[in-house]
Design an enzyme around this catalytic site. Structure first.
Site: not given
Lengths: 242, 224, 224, 242
Positions: B27, B50-52
């Site tokens: 990340n 990606s944290e989404n």
């Protein structure tokens, strides 16, 4: 993970992940599972059991296993084989089941110990481990034998008990499809515990009906993303009547 | 000495890119870390998270090819690589917190000699501030590399004995790459691994509040 | 009086089926509850949930049409109705614990006057026992109906002041359907709603350890 | 839920779930959202925002909203509209964002209050509510401002803090497809917070690009099962630049 494990300084390059993940045979995929390992086993109601990997583990002969599982085998099938071989020492399970004869015999003799956990709490404890949570409060089990020895308190006006994250060294699971990176899909209700265990264990080993090209699984339809999968071996699924 | 050339942000990213292992799940945070993807060594495949809810992000979308349902955590339209997957934000952070990422790279305001990180809030800054995914990522990634300038614009050291900025996470940083040095955070302390071209270990130490451990001759920062 | 005819298991299931609201999300447990799906009133659609990760289970698969990857929680091959979905076991129990099921129906060994349920373990029984999904389901469903015989084979009451069998969940039961009566668990206590054909409220009370509240004339148990 | 809510005795039949779920217009779908409601809003990075429902909520004029959201609007878009109308009183958010100008102005004046939550913890607190858990322990935030006022302890040798379940009265979310029962799929990274919020709120209202026939979504590919969805309204998605 402990601070000491993380503070290792420079990162050394390894082999490409894709090369590392594909195993050509079942025995190689379980070859390093040591005595005393804590192992999660997928499957429920005859569906989604990693029976080929279980057979490989029987051949390997790993002893003193702690098994995390919904049930304890169907006669000599599923985990029954490992009980038959006296490879399992302790079980953390929800419902050993009406056909777990070999387990029951060993349990009665005190050869195997058992922690009974409500099924959803078993899932949730594994998910807590997967998600880096230490524990959680639930009202499930309050006032029952399950609460014995556990911290109890009141939160939001409700009595609840503390349940702790449940980690494992290995997960043995079964998928329908896997690509070479480790993206997985499951068939119908053979999904059950498999995706949870894949996320929760340090090393996840999957037997898959089919290996498909990378990109063949639509990104929106991946059930277990590749990051959770460490070893993949293709094997035609085995099913036990029971 | 402060007038000696330091690495540019792009050069920091380029050096940091060499720390990405082949096949790793990584990340990249805001700022310099976000530049790293442009400098991946040839022959290396990295799976960007990606944290989404994306694993397997590829390069930024070219003009005219943007799909605004496929953006990274900085809202930039991206492409996918084969074998990518989507999942919801809770599973995305199950990955960050749960130790599933091999490496995270974040920007930093300060890093302490114990590897504490401060990177989300400037004391006295106006506005609400915002945490985003930084605390989950810092707490959970197997390795955490911080990329930042070695000192503030005013010349104050950013590698300090103790962070004075609001903390993001305690004892989380494993490697620091700055415009002056590569430093490993080890149990014994901050170990100087490389210095920028033209900079001696002593000169880097002068720009650093925390004590740097040096072992033998310190090589120059690699660039490829 | 003990020789008076009581409802059969099938008749208990048939009566219980009338409690299923159209459009409801429902989990059926082992034993009598599992028979309920066969007696759904016409024109009613119920979305059956299974804790192994199915929503929208249909009838049992006909001989020759079984798919053993599509089984209910009792390991019985089933069909799907249109609009069914699969999910993993943790999400299945997120549904049970989280109050998402409109109704769960479980078997019971004992129900107390406060609605405590004991249904997973017989004191002194051999073997390991097993909890399965019962504790999660009992704790979380919006409504919990218990279907069971009113008394044990030996004639002991199963609706008791306090459970003596190991508990499944405290204060969870909302309705009890037995071979003698329909009883609601309300804040004021156990309220007798219906009695089996030929049974008076007094006769049902005699088969019940806990006190039953009766209000006016108690109608006969409905069967359709 | 409280014991009192559950012990209601007999169950009364309602309308068929399918008939109840489909709404013909956006205003009807939000018509009963009262002043003071706690509302979750899906969306991240411009993708997956229920902008049509937000506009309907602006028309409805609900006041004193507690908004649970990743960010606080993009200029006058997304939640910016509700801030502009002074409909939001309190925010629980992870990253208000660089273009949340109207929120920032009101926050500076003290007209709006804010609880900042790490993004993954925000997700996890919502999921705890969805899963009937009361709270959980995490090491995220230990030693930071986030830990202020929270219970801290050591579990498994790690410092951790207690985070509580985060409930909401309503979730406003966006999907790509919905069938008439409420099964949902999402497009690409427009998924983000939407499935979590759908599970966590008492009443989930979805605006969907497309309504498809029941059965058109493969059961294995459903992302949000129908049980979590209460109201569905079709609307062409709106997107704000920013």
């Amino acid at each position: 993970m402990a601070a000491g494990e993380r503070r290792g300084g420079a990162i050394r390059s390894g082999e490409p992940a894709m090369k590392q993940k594909l195993y050509l045979n079942l025995d190689a995929a379980v070859a390093d599972i040591p005595d005393g390992a804590i192992i999660m086993f997928g499957g429920f109601g005859g569906a989604g059991f990693p029976n080929n990997l279980i057979q490989a583990l029987a051949r390997k002969g790993t002893k003193n296993i702690t098994a995390i599982t919904n049930n304890c085998g169907t006669k000599e099938g599923e985990l029954g084989l490992l009980f038959k071989n006296k490879q399992i020492q302790h079980v953390i399970a929800s419902f050993p089941g009406p056909h777990s004869f070999i387990f029951q015999e060993q349990f009665a003799k005190g050869e195997v110990t058992l922690e009974l956990v409500p099924q959803g709490i078993l899932c949730e404890r594994m998910r807590a481990a997967a998600a880096g949570l230490l524990g959680f409060y639930t009202s499930v089990g309050v006032g029952t034998e399950v609460a014995a020895g556990k911290e109890e308190r009141v939160l939001d006006g409700k009595r609840c008990i503390l349940e702790l994250a449940l980690h494992a060294d290995f997960a043995l699971i079964k998928s329908q499809k896997a690509d070479g990176l480790g993206n997985l899909t499951y068939r119908l209700a053979a999904r059950n515990f498999n995706p949870i265990m894949a996320m929760a264990a340090k090393t996840t080993i999957v037997e898959t009906e089919e290996i498909v090209p990378v990109g063949a699984i639509e990104p929106e339809n991946v059930v277990t993303p590749a990051i959770f999968v460490h070893r993949i071996v293709q094997a035609k699924g085995l099913r036990y009547a029971g | 000495m402060p007038d000696k050339p330091r690495l540019t942000r792009e050069q920091i990213a380029q050096r940091a890119a060499l720390e990405l292992p082949d096949g790793a799940y990584v990340n990249l945070g805001w700022g310099i870390p976000n530049l790293i993807a442009d400098y991946l060594p040839k022959g290396i495949t990295v799976y960007f998270h990606s944290e989404n809810g994306i694993l397997g992000m590829g390069p930024r979308a070219k003009p005219g090819e943007e799909d605004y349902d496929l953006v990274d955590a900085m809202k930039v339209p991206v492409k996918l690589i084969p074998g990518a997957s989507f999942f919801h934000q809770a599973d995305a952070h199950l990955m960050t917190r749960g130790g599933h990422l091999d490496l995270a790279v974040l920007g930093g305001f300060q890093v302490s000699e114990k590897g504490d990180l401060a990177n989300w809030k400037v004391p006295g800054a106006k506005g609400s501030g915002g945490i985003g995914g930084a605390m989950d990522i810092a707490a959970g990634a197997k390795k955490l590399m911080v990329c930042m300038e070695h000192t503030t614009k005013e010349g104050a050291p950013k590698i300090v004995k103790q962070c004075t900025y609001p903390l993001t996470c305690l004892a989380c940083v494993t490697t620091i790459v700055t415009d002056l040095a590569v430093i490993d955070v080890l149990p014994e302390g901050l170990v100087l691994r490389e210095t920028a071209p033209g900079w001696t270990a002593e000169e880097v130490q002068q720009q650093t509040e925390a004590r740097l451990i040096t072992r033998g001759r310190i090589p120059e920062m690699r660039s490829a």
